[in-house]
Design a protein around this motif. Structure first.
Motif, PDB file in Angstrom:
ATOM      1  N   LEU A 190       0.812  -1.223   0.000  1.00  0.00           N
ATOM      2  CA  LEU A 190       0.000   0.000   0.000  1.00  0.00           C
ATOM      3  C   LEU A 190       0.845   1.274   0.000  1.00  0.00           C
ATOM      4  O   LEU A 190       0.404   2.309  -0.510  1.00  0.00           O
ATOM      5  CB  LEU A 190      -0.923   0.000   1.224  1.00  0.00           C
ATOM      6  CG  LEU A 190      -1.958  -1.129   1.284  1.00  0.00           C
ATOM      7  CD1 LEU A 190      -2.669  -1.129   2.629  1.00  0.00           C
ATOM      8  CD2 LEU A 190      -2.965  -0.985   0.151  1.00  0.00           C
ATOM      9  N   LYS A 191       2.041   1.206   0.599  1.00  0.00           N
ATOM     10  CA  LYS A 191       2.887   2.400   0.736  1.00  0.00           C
ATOM     11  C   LYS A 191       4.274   2.153   0.145  1.00  0.00           C
ATOM     12  O   LYS A 191       5.274   2.656   0.652  1.00  0.00           O
ATOM     13  CB  LYS A 191       3.023   2.788   2.217  1.00  0.00           C
ATOM     14  CG  LYS A 191       1.710   2.987   2.949  1.00  0.00           C
ATOM     15  CD  LYS A 191       1.952   3.309   4.427  1.00  0.00           C
ATOM     16  CE  LYS A 191       0.651   3.425   5.208  1.00  0.00           C
ATOM     17  NZ  LYS A 191       0.895   3.725   6.638  1.00  0.00           N
ATOM     18  N   ARG A 192       4.316   1.405  -0.921  1.00  0.00           N
ATOM     19  CA  ARG A 192       5.596   0.962  -1.473  1.00  0.00           C
ATOM     20  C   ARG A 192       6.547   2.120  -1.757  1.00  0.00           C
ATOM     21  O   ARG A 192       7.722   2.087  -1.390  1.00  0.00           O
ATOM     22  CB  ARG A 192       5.359   0.157  -2.758  1.00  0.00           C
ATOM     23  CG  ARG A 192       6.648  -0.361  -3.392  1.00  0.00           C
ATOM     24  CD  ARG A 192       6.353  -1.123  -4.664  1.00  0.00           C
ATOM     25  NE  ARG A 192       5.609  -2.334  -4.392  1.00  0.00           N
ATOM     26  CZ  ARG A 192       6.180  -3.532  -4.177  1.00  0.00           C
ATOM     27  NH1 ARG A 192       7.496  -3.628  -4.204  1.00  0.00           N
ATOM     28  NH2 ARG A 192       5.453  -4.594  -3.947  1.00  0.00           N
ATOM     29  N   ASN A 193       6.069   3.167  -2.434  1.00  0.00           N
ATOM     30  CA  ASN A 193       6.949   4.279  -2.812  1.00  0.00           C
ATOM     31  C   ASN A 193       7.504   4.999  -1.590  1.00  0.00           C
ATOM     32  O   ASN A 193       8.700   5.305  -1.521  1.00  0.00           O
ATOM     33  CB  ASN A 193       6.206   5.268  -3.707  1.00  0.00           C
ATOM     34  CG  ASN A 193       5.874   4.679  -5.067  1.00  0.00           C
ATOM     35  OD1 ASN A 193       6.531   3.746  -5.531  1.00  0.00           O
ATOM     36  ND2 ASN A 193       4.851   5.218  -5.724  1.00  0.00           N
ATOM     37  N   GLU A 194       6.623   5.275  -0.623  1.00  0.00           N
ATOM     38  CA  GLU A 194       7.048   5.990   0.578  1.00  0.00           C
ATOM     39  C   GLU A 194       8.058   5.166   1.384  1.00  0.00           C
ATOM     40  O   GLU A 194       9.077   5.692   1.868  1.00  0.00           O
ATOM     41  CB  GLU A 194       5.841   6.333   1.449  1.00  0.00           C
ATOM     42  CG  GLU A 194       4.858   7.310   0.820  1.00  0.00           C
ATOM     43  CD  GLU A 194       3.779   6.614  -0.004  1.00  0.00           C
ATOM     44  OE1 GLU A 194       3.983   5.423  -0.386  1.00  0.00           O
ATOM     45  OE2 GLU A 194       2.758   7.254  -0.269  1.00  0.00           O
ATOM     46  N   ILE A 195       7.767   3.870   1.520  1.00  0.00           N
ATOM     47  CA  ILE A 195       8.659   3.000   2.288  1.00  0.00           C
ATOM     48  C   ILE A 195       9.991   2.831   1.579  1.00  0.00           C
ATOM     49  O   ILE A 195      11.058   2.874   2.206  1.00  0.00           O
ATOM     50  CB  ILE A 195       7.980   1.635   2.549  1.00  0.00           C
ATOM     51  CG1 ILE A 195       6.850   1.805   3.573  1.00  0.00           C
ATOM     52  CG2 ILE A 195       8.995   0.597   3.024  1.00  0.00           C
ATOM     53  CD1 ILE A 195       6.006   0.574   3.780  1.00  0.00           C
ATOM     54  N   ASN A 196       9.970   2.659   0.270  1.00  0.00           N
ATOM     55  CA  ASN A 196      11.219   2.522  -0.483  1.00  0.00           C
ATOM     56  C   ASN A 196      12.085   3.777  -0.383  1.00  0.00           C
ATOM     57  O   ASN A 196      13.315   3.692  -0.338  1.00  0.00           O
ATOM     58  CB  ASN A 196      10.934   2.209  -1.950  1.00  0.00           C
ATOM     59  CG  ASN A 196      10.707   0.722  -2.195  1.00  0.00           C
ATOM     60  OD1 ASN A 196      11.238  -0.118  -1.472  1.00  0.00           O
ATOM     61  ND2 ASN A 196       9.925   0.392  -3.202  1.00  0.00           N
ATOM     62  N   GLU A 197      11.435   4.937  -0.333  1.00  0.00           N
ATOM     63  CA  GLU A 197      12.191   6.180  -0.188  1.00  0.00           C
ATOM     64  C   GLU A 197      12.921   6.216   1.157  1.00  0.00           C
ATOM     65  O   GLU A 197      14.090   6.594   1.231  1.00  0.00           O
ATOM     66  CB  GLU A 197      11.275   7.396  -0.307  1.00  0.00           C
ATOM     67  CG  GLU A 197      12.030   8.714  -0.195  1.00  0.00           C
ATOM     68  CD  GLU A 197      11.129   9.934  -0.232  1.00  0.00           C
ATOM     69  OE1 GLU A 197      11.622  11.022   0.109  1.00  0.00           O
ATOM     70  OE2 GLU A 197       9.948   9.793  -0.577  1.00  0.00           O
ATOM     71  N   VAL A 198      12.215   5.814   2.216  1.00  0.00           N
ATOM     72  CA  VAL A 198      12.836   5.769   3.534  1.00  0.00           C
ATOM     73  C   VAL A 198      13.992   4.773   3.537  1.00  0.00           C
ATOM     74  O   VAL A 198      15.085   5.067   4.035  1.00  0.00           O
ATOM     75  CB  VAL A 198      11.798   5.393   4.612  1.00  0.00           C
ATOM     76  CG1 VAL A 198      12.484   5.162   5.960  1.00  0.00           C
ATOM     77  CG2 VAL A 198      10.743   6.486   4.748  1.00  0.00           C
TER      78      VAL A 198
END
Length: 208
Positions: A190-198
């Motif tokens: 659900l939050k792949r982009n945000e988590i990958n950025e972190v």
């Protein structure tokens, strides 16, 4: 918002340094007092401080999207998460130790092992075809062979000083341990982009 569980203590302190280096707003974490929940001053991130076992539980149940926790805890508890990054901090080893006059590997039949990590201990000795009873000890596990409750122990070791001071010797090394980033499986979808950025920012901070 992304929620990140940090294991209290040494891992927390090392993780805060990494997050600061990565440019996150962790001012509240640096002067935390008795608080346990903190908001990032720059990003849509919430941090909370927990014990190691609870960090895994919160990720598995989706309370935390991510967590930083020692590999020792991951080997002992739970599998319902993604392990995505080795931070290279909190390095130590899983070891087997005994008193100098005890050779547990030459023993025939049943042996007793004291440990805070019964699952890790059982897997290790079963892999060697040995009949072992693991006695779970929450406190100073070095006392177990000294007081005669077990023939040996399985524990984590950083420098070996505590073992030496209590007259124990390392008879085998099971594996290396360090702190890891784990992610809730649903959150990663659900939050792949945000988590990958972190994760990418943390990785860069660790490598620089």
């Amino acid at each position: 918002m992304i929620s990140i569980a940090l294991t209290k203590g040494r891992i927390e302190k090392d993780a805060v340094k990494i997050f600061e280096k990565a440019g996150f707003g962790i001012d509240e974490l640096k002067s935390k007092g008795r608080k346990l929940v903190f908001n990032d001053s720059k990003e849509e991130i919430k941090y909370f401080l927990v014990k190691a076992n609870d960090a895994v539980t919160y990720v598995e149940h989706g309370v935390a999207d991510m967590a930083i926790v020692g590999k020792d805890t991951l080997l002992e508890k739970g599998e319902n998460y993604y392990e995505v990054l080795d931070l290279g901090i909190g390095k130590c080893k899983f070891i087997v130790a005994t008193l100098p006059n005890v050779n547990i590997f030459n023993r025939i039949g049943h042996i007793k092992i004291g440990s805070k990590y019964p699952n890790v201990s059982k897997r290790y000795f079963e892999g060697k075809g040995m009949d072992v009873e693991v006695i779970k000890i929450e406190g100073s596990v070095e006392l177990a062979p000294i007081l005669g409750i077990s023939e040996g122990i399985v524990d984590i070791m950083e420098t070996g000083t505590t073992l030496k001071e209590n007259g124990l010797i390392v008879v085998d090394e099971i594996c290396d341990i360090s702190s890891r980033v784990i992610v809730n499986k649903s959150s990663f979808k659900l939050k792949r982009n945000e988590i990958n950025e972190v994760i990418d920012r943390i990785r860069m901070a660790c490598n620089n």
